[in-house]
Design a protein around this motif. Sequence first.
Motif, PDB file in Angstrom:
ATOM      1  N   UNK A 301       0.862  -1.201   0.000  1.00 11.80           N
ATOM      2  CA  UNK A 301       0.000   0.000   0.000  1.00 11.80           C
ATOM      3  C   UNK A 301       0.888   1.238   0.000  1.00 11.80           C
ATOM      4  N   UNK A 302       0.764   2.028  -1.071  1.00  9.65           N
ATOM      5  CA  UNK A 302       1.626   3.213  -1.228  1.00  9.65           C
ATOM      6  C   UNK A 302       0.784   4.463  -1.531  1.00  9.65           C
ATOM      7  N   UNK A 303       1.456   5.605  -1.411  1.00 13.83           N
ATOM      8  CA  UNK A 303       0.812   6.859  -1.806  1.00 13.83           C
ATOM      9  C   UNK A 303       1.240   7.255  -3.221  1.00 13.83           C
ATOM     10  N   UNK A 304       2.284   6.609  -3.719  1.00 12.21           N
ATOM     11  CA  UNK A 304       2.927   7.012  -4.974  1.00 12.21           C
ATOM     12  C   UNK A 304       4.271   7.669  -4.662  1.00 12.21           C
ATOM     13  N   UNK A 316      -6.298  15.219  12.110  1.00 13.71           N
ATOM     14  CA  UNK A 316      -7.185  14.078  12.286  1.00 13.71           C
ATOM     15  C   UNK A 316      -7.790  13.576  10.972  1.00 13.71           C
ATOM     16  N   UNK A 317      -8.224  14.515  10.133  1.00 11.60           N
ATOM     17  CA  UNK A 317      -8.931  14.126   8.910  1.00 11.60           C
ATOM     18  C   UNK A 317      -8.047  14.264   7.673  1.00 11.60           C
ATOM     19  N   UNK A 318      -6.747  14.133   7.887  1.00 10.53           N
ATOM     20  CA  UNK A 318      -5.790  14.259   6.778  1.00 10.53           C
ATOM     21  C   UNK A 318      -6.116  13.288   5.643  1.00 10.53           C
ATOM     22  N   UNK A 319      -5.960  13.785   4.421  1.00 10.86           N
ATOM     23  CA  UNK A 319      -6.195  12.936   3.250  1.00 10.86           C
ATOM     24  C   UNK A 319      -4.872  12.539   2.619  1.00 10.86           C
ATOM     25  N   UNK A 320      -4.863  11.392   1.968  1.00 13.07           N
ATOM     26  CA  UNK A 320      -3.666  10.915   1.260  1.00 13.07           C
ATOM     27  C   UNK A 320      -4.060  10.215  -0.035  1.00 13.07           C
ATOM     28  N   UNK A 321      -3.136  10.191  -1.009  1.00 19.88           N
ATOM     29  CA  UNK A 321      -3.367   9.316  -2.164  1.00 19.88           C
ATOM     30  C   UNK A 321      -3.186   7.865  -1.713  1.00 19.88           C
ATOM     31  N   UNK A 322      -3.932   6.945  -2.300  1.00 19.94           N
ATOM     32  CA  UNK A 322      -3.864   5.536  -1.885  1.00 19.94           C
ATOM     33  C   UNK A 322      -3.823   4.627  -3.111  1.00 19.94           C
ATOM     34  N   UNK A 323      -2.815   3.767  -3.138  1.00 20.03           N
ATOM     35  CA  UNK A 323      -2.688   2.779  -4.214  1.00 20.03           C
ATOM     36  C   UNK A 323      -2.292   1.470  -3.534  1.00 20.03           C
ATOM     37  N   UNK A 324      -3.136   0.456  -3.628  1.00 25.53           N
ATOM     38  CA  UNK A 324      -2.779  -0.790  -2.921  1.00 25.53           C
ATOM     39  C   UNK A 324      -3.201  -2.020  -3.711  1.00 25.53           C
TER      40      UNK A 324
END
Length: 363
Positions: A301-304, A316-324
Motif C-alpha cells: 500500500x503506497x501513496x505514490x 485528524x482528517x488528513x487525506x492521502x493518495x492511496x494505491x494498494x
Amino acid sequence: MLDGRTTLTQFIIEEQRRATGATGDFSGLLYDISTACKIISNAVSKGALAGMLGVHGEAGGSTNIQGETQKKLDVISNDVMIQSNIWSGHLAGMASEEMDDFIPIPPQYPHGKYLLVFDPLDGSSNIDANISVGTIFSILMCPNAGANATLEDFLQPGTEQVCAGFALYGPSTMLVLTTGNGVNAFTLDRDIGEFVLTHPNMTIPAETSEFAINASNERFWEPPIRRYVEECLAGKTGPRGRDFNMRWIASMVAEAYRILTRGGVFLYPLDEKTRSKGGRLRLLYEANPIGFIIEQAGGVAITGRGRVMDVMPGELHQRVPVIFGSKSEIERIAAYHQDYIDGKEPTTDSSPLFSTRSLFRTQ
Ligand code: F6P
Ligand code: MN
C-alpha cells in the motif's frame, strides 16, 4: 452446532492467551467493536423496511467535516460505534470520519490505554443502490494510558497500529482483522449471532490482471498513473502483453475485500482535482487500516511517494493518495512514480529499462 468452527470470541481469547502480559482489555475492545458491527449490519440489511435509506436531516441533508452529504445510515453507524465503545474503560478516546473533533471519554467512565479511530460506514454514497458498504477501524496505543486523550495522541503513523479491521456488509457480513500477525476473516452466522472464522490467513496473489480506478478523473491524473492505466488498457498487443480487467465499486471496503480474495490493484491517486486537499481518502481511518491489512496479507500500500503507513499525520482528517493491492503491480506503479520524479521519459517493453530490470520482465 459449531462443528469444530472457531468463533470470533474464541479466536480473540486464544490470541490473548498467546500474548504475554495481556490483560483482556484488547479482547474486550475487539468484542465491543464486533458487537457494533453486528448492530450496523442489522440496520443496513433492514434498509427501506425500517426507513434506513436516504440522507440525514432536513432538505438536502447534513454534511460532515469532509463536506460529504451524510446518509441516515452514516449517522446511525457513527452513533452505534460510539455507544458500543464509550463506556467500556478500554479507550482513552475515539475519532470518527463523521465527527469534526475527536471524541473524549466522559468522566463517568474509566479511561483505558487504547485509541479507536473509525469510518463508521465506508462507501455509504452507494447505500441507496444496495451496494456493499462497511465499517473500517484502527486501534492505536494512547501515549498517556488512562488519561484523557489529546489531539496529538491520535497523530501517529500507520506503523504504530496495534490492530486494524473492517466489516463488510455485503451478501454476507464479514469481519476482516489483523493484529500484525496475518489477516483472518470471519463470516457472520446470523443463526447464532456470531462471527465464525471462515477465511484464515488470507493472502493476496502477487500477480494480477485486474485494476480499479475512477476513470472519470482521467483528465486530472499525473503521468505515472496515465502511463500505468494506458498500458493496462492496451492489453495483449501493448507493452504488458496481456489483457486487463477493470472494476470500480466506489466502496473501498468492497474493493479491498475483492483484492484480498483474488488479487488486484486499487488506485485513488493524487490528481489535480484533489491535490490541494492532499488526496481523496482519509489517512487515519481509511488508508492506514486498509494499508495494514493489505500488507499483512502480502500486498503493498503506497501513496505514490512512499508507504502509506509511513505518512506522519498532521491532522485528524488528513487525506492521502492511496494505491494498494498485488505486490508486483504496486511495485511497478511505484517505479513509474519514481521515473516521473526522476524526470525519466516513459519507455516501452523493448527499451533497456524493461530488459535490465527484472521487475518489468513480462512472463
Ligand atoms: O469513503 C470514500 C469512498 O466512498 C471510498 O469507499 C471509495 O473508494 C471512494 O470514496 C469513491 O470515490 P468516488 O466517488 O470519487 O469514486
Ligand atoms: Mn469512507
